[in-house]
Design an enzyme around this catalytic site. Sequence first.
Site, PDB file in Angstrom:
ATOM      1  N   ARG A   8      85.548  46.659  71.131  1.00  0.00           N
ATOM      2  CA  ARG A   8      86.566  47.678  71.401  1.00  0.00           C
ATOM      3  C   ARG A   8      87.574  47.704  70.258  1.00  0.00           C
ATOM      4  O   ARG A   8      88.018  46.668  69.802  1.00  0.00           O
ATOM      5  CB  ARG A   8      87.353  47.333  72.671  1.00  0.00           C
ATOM      6  CG  ARG A   8      86.653  47.572  73.930  1.00  0.00           C
ATOM      7  CD  ARG A   8      87.584  47.579  75.107  1.00  0.00           C
ATOM      8  NE  ARG A   8      88.649  46.575  75.107  1.00  0.00           N
ATOM      9  CZ  ARG A   8      89.545  46.474  76.065  1.00  0.00           C
ATOM     10  NH1 ARG A   8      89.528  47.319  77.072  1.00  0.00           N
ATOM     11  NH2 ARG A   8      90.480  45.547  76.033  1.00  0.00           N
ATOM     12  N   ASP A  66      86.147  35.602  73.869  1.00  0.00           N
ATOM     13  CA  ASP A  66      86.900  34.495  73.254  1.00  0.00           C
ATOM     14  C   ASP A  66      86.798  33.230  74.087  1.00  0.00           C
ATOM     15  O   ASP A  66      86.700  32.124  73.533  1.00  0.00           O
ATOM     16  CB  ASP A  66      88.381  34.878  73.110  1.00  0.00           C
ATOM     17  CG  ASP A  66      88.635  35.745  71.885  1.00  0.00           C
ATOM     18  OD1 ASP A  66      87.744  35.822  71.009  1.00  0.00           O
ATOM     19  OD2 ASP A  66      89.721  36.349  71.812  1.00  0.00           O
TER      20      ASP A  66
HETATM   21  C1  PRP Z   1      84.848  43.332  76.266  1.00  0.00           C
HETATM   22  C2  PRP Z   1      83.890  43.248  77.413  1.00  0.00           C
HETATM   23  C3  PRP Z   1      83.336  44.645  77.475  1.00  0.00           C
HETATM   24  C4  PRP Z   1      84.516  45.483  77.056  1.00  0.00           C
HETATM   25  C5  PRP Z   1      85.124  46.094  78.285  1.00  0.00           C
HETATM   26  O1  PRP Z   1      84.210  43.211  75.059  1.00  0.00           O
HETATM   27  O2  PRP Z   1      82.934  42.233  77.281  1.00  0.00           O
HETATM   28  O3  PRP Z   1      82.248  44.847  76.586  1.00  0.00           O
HETATM   29  O4  PRP Z   1      85.461  44.598  76.433  1.00  0.00           O
HETATM   30  O5  PRP Z   1      86.147  46.952  77.964  1.00  0.00           O
HETATM   31  P1  PRP Z   1      86.072  48.520  78.257  1.00  0.00           P
HETATM   32  O6  PRP Z   1      85.612  48.683  79.645  1.00  0.00           O
HETATM   33  O7  PRP Z   1      87.509  48.962  78.037  1.00  0.00           O
HETATM   34  O8  PRP Z   1      85.157  49.136  77.233  1.00  0.00           O
HETATM   35  P2  PRP Z   1      85.007  43.098  73.678  1.00  0.00           P
HETATM   36  O9  PRP Z   1      85.112  44.437  73.024  1.00  0.00           O
HETATM   37  O10 PRP Z   1      86.297  42.371  73.908  1.00  0.00           O
HETATM   38  O11 PRP Z   1      84.023  42.270  72.784  1.00  0.00           O
HETATM   39  P3  PRP Z   1      83.512  40.756  72.887  1.00  0.00           P
HETATM   40  O12 PRP Z   1      82.491  40.723  73.991  1.00  0.00           O
HETATM   41  O13 PRP Z   1      82.902  40.515  71.553  1.00  0.00           O
HETATM   42  O14 PRP Z   1      84.679  39.862  73.144  1.00  0.00           O
HETATM   43  N1  URA Z   2      87.704  42.672  77.677  1.00  0.00           N
HETATM   44  C1  URA Z   2      87.989  41.402  78.070  1.00  0.00           C
HETATM   45  O1  URA Z   2      87.351  40.454  77.611  1.00  0.00           O
HETATM   46  N2  URA Z   2      88.968  41.237  78.964  1.00  0.00           N
HETATM   47  C2  URA Z   2      89.683  42.256  79.489  1.00  0.00           C
HETATM   48  O2  URA Z   2      90.577  42.017  80.318  1.00  0.00           O
HETATM   49  C3  URA Z   2      89.370  43.549  79.058  1.00  0.00           C
HETATM   50  C4  URA Z   2      88.362  43.731  78.161  1.00  0.00           C
END
Ligand code: PRP
Ligand code: URA
Length: 210
Positions: A104, A203
Amino acid sequence: MEKVHYINHPVLTHKISILRNKKTRPAVFRNLVREIGMIEAYEALRHHPSITKEVETPLEVMEGHFIQDSEICFVSILRAGLEMGHGARDILPNACEGFISMARDEVTFKPTLSYVKLPAGIKNKHTIILDPMLATGGSSIAAVKLLREAGANVAAFCCIIAAPEGVKAFAEACPDVELYVGALDRELNEKAYILPGLGDAGDRIYNTVD
Ligand code: PRP
Ligand code: URA
Protein backbone atom coordinates in the site's frame (compact mmCIF):
# COMPACT_ATOMS: atom_id res chain seq x y z
CA MET A 1 -24.16 -8.83 2.88
CA GLU A 2 -25.05 -12.51 3.06
CA LYS A 3 -21.62 -13.46 1.66
CA VAL A 4 -19.84 -11.94 4.66
CA HIS A 5 -19.06 -14.54 7.34
CA TYR A 6 -17.81 -13.55 10.78
CA ILE A 7 -16.18 -16.70 12.10
CA ASN A 8 -17.34 -16.82 15.66
CA HIS A 9 -15.26 -19.36 17.56
CA PRO A 10 -13.64 -18.96 20.97
CA VAL A 11 -10.42 -20.70 19.88
CA LEU A 12 -10.04 -18.31 16.94
CA THR A 13 -10.81 -15.28 19.11
CA HIS A 14 -8.26 -16.53 21.66
CA LYS A 15 -5.56 -16.78 18.99
CA ILE A 16 -6.42 -13.36 17.52
CA SER A 17 -6.24 -11.81 21.00
CA ILE A 18 -2.68 -13.13 21.38
CA LEU A 19 -1.81 -11.63 17.97
CA ARG A 20 -3.14 -8.23 19.06
CA ASN A 21 -0.81 -8.08 22.07
CA LYS A 22 2.13 -5.86 21.15
CA LYS A 23 4.39 -8.02 23.32
CA THR A 24 3.78 -11.18 21.25
CA ARG A 25 7.13 -12.04 19.66
CA PRO A 26 7.51 -12.73 15.89
CA ALA A 27 8.00 -16.51 16.24
CA VAL A 28 4.71 -16.89 18.14
CA PHE A 29 3.00 -14.32 15.93
CA ARG A 30 3.83 -16.07 12.67
CA ASN A 31 2.85 -19.49 14.00
CA LEU A 32 -0.52 -18.14 15.02
CA VAL A 33 -1.05 -16.52 11.62
CA ARG A 34 -0.30 -19.89 10.04
CA GLU A 35 -2.74 -21.70 12.35
CA ILE A 36 -5.44 -19.12 11.64
CA GLY A 37 -4.83 -19.56 7.91
CA MET A 38 -5.57 -23.25 8.42
CA ILE A 39 -8.74 -22.57 10.45
CA GLU A 40 -10.07 -20.07 7.92
CA ALA A 41 -9.31 -22.33 4.97
CA TYR A 42 -11.37 -25.02 6.74
CA GLU A 43 -14.23 -22.58 7.07
CA ALA A 44 -13.97 -21.48 3.46
CA LEU A 45 -14.18 -25.12 2.33
CA ARG A 46 -17.01 -26.13 4.67
CA HIS A 47 -19.51 -26.58 1.83
CA HIS A 48 -17.06 -27.71 -0.83
CA PRO A 49 -18.32 -30.74 -2.80
CA SER A 50 -16.67 -34.13 -2.40
CA ILE A 51 -16.36 -37.03 -4.78
CA THR A 52 -16.85 -40.62 -3.65
CA LYS A 53 -14.28 -43.36 -4.19
CA GLU A 54 -13.98 -46.83 -2.85
CA VAL A 55 -11.67 -47.23 0.13
CA GLU A 56 -10.52 -50.53 1.51
CA THR A 57 -10.19 -50.35 5.27
CA PRO A 58 -8.41 -53.23 7.07
CA LEU A 59 -11.91 -54.66 7.69
CA GLU A 60 -14.08 -53.95 4.64
CA VAL A 61 -14.70 -51.84 1.56
CA MET A 62 -16.59 -48.56 1.94
CA GLU A 63 -17.29 -45.34 0.03
CA GLY A 64 -14.83 -42.63 1.01
CA HIS A 65 -15.46 -38.92 0.38
CA PHE A 66 -12.64 -36.87 -1.07
CA ILE A 67 -12.06 -33.26 -2.05
CA GLN A 68 -10.51 -32.86 -5.49
CA ASP A 69 -7.73 -30.77 -4.03
CA SER A 70 -5.88 -30.25 -7.30
CA GLU A 71 -8.92 -28.19 -8.41
CA ILE A 72 -8.35 -25.78 -5.51
CA CYS A 73 -5.94 -22.86 -5.59
CA PHE A 74 -4.79 -20.87 -2.56
CA VAL A 75 -3.48 -17.40 -3.36
CA SER A 76 -1.46 -15.48 -0.77
CA ILE A 77 -1.08 -11.72 -0.89
CA LEU A 78 2.54 -10.94 0.03
CA ARG A 79 4.02 -10.26 2.35
CA ALA A 80 1.66 -10.86 5.21
CA GLY A 81 -0.59 -13.40 3.46
CA LEU A 82 2.27 -15.82 2.87
CA GLU A 83 2.11 -17.28 6.37
CA MET A 84 -1.68 -17.75 6.13
CA GLY A 85 -1.11 -19.51 2.82
CA HIS A 86 1.26 -21.95 4.56
CA GLY A 87 -1.58 -22.79 6.96
CA ALA A 88 -4.00 -23.41 4.10
CA ARG A 89 -1.40 -25.64 2.40
CA ASP A 90 -1.07 -27.65 5.62
CA ILE A 91 -4.67 -28.85 5.29
CA LEU A 92 -4.69 -29.56 1.53
CA PRO A 93 -1.10 -30.10 0.41
CA ASN A 94 -2.09 -31.02 -3.15
CA ALA A 95 -3.90 -27.75 -3.83
CA CYS A 96 -2.02 -25.42 -6.14
CA GLU A 97 -0.79 -22.04 -4.97
CA GLY A 98 -0.40 -18.56 -6.35
CA PHE A 99 1.26 -15.40 -5.08
CA ILE A 100 0.46 -11.74 -5.56
CA SER A 101 2.77 -9.15 -4.06
CA MET A 102 1.30 -5.73 -3.30
CA ALA A 103 2.23 -2.88 -1.00
CA ARG A 104 0.00 0.00 0.00
CA ASP A 105 1.15 3.52 -0.76
CA GLU A 106 1.52 5.32 2.57
CA VAL A 107 -0.24 8.46 1.30
CA THR A 108 -2.92 7.28 -1.13
CA PHE A 109 -3.39 3.81 0.52
CA LYS A 110 -3.71 2.39 -2.99
CA PRO A 111 -1.94 -0.94 -3.63
CA THR A 112 1.01 -1.17 -6.00
CA LEU A 113 1.55 -4.53 -7.64
CA SER A 114 5.14 -5.78 -7.76
CA TYR A 115 5.05 -9.54 -8.42
CA VAL A 116 2.51 -12.10 -9.59
CA LYS A 117 3.03 -15.83 -9.91
CA LEU A 118 -0.07 -17.87 -10.60
CA PRO A 119 -0.35 -21.55 -11.52
CA ALA A 120 -0.47 -22.02 -15.29
CA GLY A 121 -3.73 -23.92 -14.89
CA ILE A 122 -5.56 -21.44 -12.66
CA LYS A 123 -8.42 -21.04 -15.15
CA ASN A 124 -11.65 -22.14 -13.44
CA LYS A 125 -9.88 -23.33 -10.29
CA HIS A 126 -11.77 -22.81 -7.05
CA THR A 127 -9.61 -20.00 -5.71
CA ILE A 128 -9.29 -18.86 -2.09
CA ILE A 129 -7.31 -15.69 -1.31
CA LEU A 130 -5.56 -15.21 2.03
CA ASP A 131 -4.37 -11.97 3.60
CA PRO A 132 -4.51 -11.17 7.33
CA MET A 133 -5.72 -7.56 7.05
CA LEU A 134 -8.73 -6.05 5.24
CA ALA A 135 -8.38 -2.32 5.88
CA THR A 136 -9.59 -0.02 3.07
CA GLY A 137 -10.25 -3.07 0.88
CA GLY A 138 -8.00 -1.77 -1.92
CA SER A 139 -5.58 -4.72 -1.93
CA SER A 140 -8.23 -7.44 -1.68
CA ILE A 141 -10.40 -5.92 -4.42
CA ALA A 142 -7.37 -5.52 -6.72
CA ALA A 143 -6.41 -9.16 -6.08
CA VAL A 144 -9.89 -10.43 -6.99
CA LYS A 145 -9.85 -8.38 -10.21
CA LEU A 146 -6.41 -9.67 -11.20
CA LEU A 147 -7.37 -13.30 -10.52
CA ARG A 148 -10.62 -12.96 -12.45
CA GLU A 149 -8.70 -11.56 -15.42
CA ALA A 150 -6.51 -14.69 -15.20
CA GLY A 151 -9.66 -16.82 -15.45
CA ALA A 152 -9.80 -18.05 -11.83
CA ASN A 153 -13.10 -18.85 -10.17
CA VAL A 154 -12.59 -16.58 -7.15
CA ALA A 155 -14.63 -18.22 -4.43
CA ALA A 156 -13.47 -16.71 -1.13
CA PHE A 157 -11.27 -14.16 0.59
CA CYS A 158 -10.04 -14.95 4.14
CA CYS A 159 -8.74 -12.31 6.49
CA ILE A 160 -7.94 -12.28 10.20
CA ILE A 161 -9.01 -8.73 11.07
CA ALA A 162 -11.25 -6.43 9.04
CA ALA A 163 -12.34 -2.81 9.35
CA PRO A 164 -16.01 -2.00 8.66
CA GLU A 165 -14.86 0.28 5.81
CA GLY A 166 -13.03 -2.62 4.13
CA VAL A 167 -15.91 -5.07 4.55
CA LYS A 168 -18.31 -2.59 2.97
CA ALA A 169 -15.98 -1.79 0.06
CA PHE A 170 -15.24 -5.49 -0.58
CA ALA A 171 -18.88 -6.58 -0.40
CA GLU A 172 -19.86 -3.83 -2.86
CA ALA A 173 -17.02 -4.50 -5.31
CA CYS A 174 -17.08 -8.33 -5.11
CA PRO A 175 -20.66 -9.27 -4.14
CA ASP A 176 -20.26 -12.87 -5.31
CA VAL A 177 -17.08 -13.66 -3.32
CA GLU A 178 -17.50 -15.22 0.14
CA LEU A 179 -15.69 -13.11 2.71
CA TYR A 180 -14.41 -14.83 5.88
CA VAL A 181 -13.46 -12.53 8.75
CA GLY A 182 -11.82 -13.62 12.01
CA ALA A 183 -12.61 -10.38 13.86
CA LEU A 184 -14.43 -7.19 12.87
CA ASP A 185 -12.77 -4.15 14.42
CA ARG A 186 -13.99 -0.62 15.06
CA GLU A 187 -12.55 1.66 12.38
CA LEU A 188 -9.54 2.85 10.40
CA ASN A 189 -7.24 5.57 11.70
CA GLU A 190 -5.92 8.48 9.57
CA LYS A 191 -3.15 6.21 8.22
CA ALA A 192 -5.69 3.53 7.24
CA TYR A 193 -4.56 1.19 10.02
CA ILE A 194 -7.23 -0.90 11.70
CA LEU A 195 -8.23 0.05 15.27
CA PRO A 196 -7.71 -1.63 17.65
CA GLY A 197 -6.12 -4.07 15.16
CA LEU A 198 -2.71 -5.64 15.62
CA GLY A 199 -0.44 -3.10 13.94
CA ASP A 200 1.38 -3.88 10.71
CA ALA A 201 0.91 -7.61 10.10
CA GLY A 202 3.87 -7.94 7.69
CA ASP A 203 6.23 -6.12 10.05
CA ARG A 204 5.19 -8.28 12.97
CA ILE A 205 5.55 -11.55 11.04
CA TYR A 206 8.95 -10.69 9.58
CA ASN A 207 10.26 -8.66 12.54
CA THR A 208 10.76 -5.49 10.53
CA VAL A 209 9.16 -3.18 13.10
CA ASP A 210 11.27 -0.01 13.74
C1 PRP B 1 -1.33 -5.01 4.32
C2 PRP B 1 -2.18 -6.24 4.39
C3 PRP B 1 -3.04 -6.11 3.16
C4 PRP B 1 -3.23 -4.62 3.04
C5 PRP B 1 -4.60 -4.27 3.55
O1 PRP B 1 -0.27 -5.17 3.47
O2 PRP B 1 -1.45 -7.43 4.48
O3 PRP B 1 -2.41 -6.62 1.99
O4 PRP B 1 -2.23 -4.01 3.88
O5 PRP B 1 -4.87 -2.94 3.38
P1 PRP B 1 -6.03 -2.42 2.41
O6 PRP B 1 -7.23 -3.21 2.70
O7 PRP B 1 -6.15 -0.96 2.80
O8 PRP B 1 -5.53 -2.55 0.99
P2 PRP B 1 0.89 -4.08 3.34
O9 PRP B 1 0.63 -3.18 2.17
O10 PRP B 1 1.10 -3.41 4.66
O11 PRP B 1 2.13 -4.95 2.93
P3 PRP B 1 2.95 -6.07 3.73
O12 PRP B 1 2.11 -7.32 3.70
O13 PRP B 1 4.19 -6.22 2.92
O14 PRP B 1 3.23 -5.58 5.11
N1 URA C 1 -2.17 -3.41 7.03
C1 URA C 1 -1.75 -3.87 8.24
O1 URA C 1 -0.80 -4.65 8.31
N2 URA C 1 -2.40 -3.44 9.32
C2 URA C 1 -3.45 -2.58 9.27
O2 URA C 1 -4.00 -2.23 10.33
C3 URA C 1 -3.85 -2.13 8.01
C4 URA C 1 -3.20 -2.57 6.90
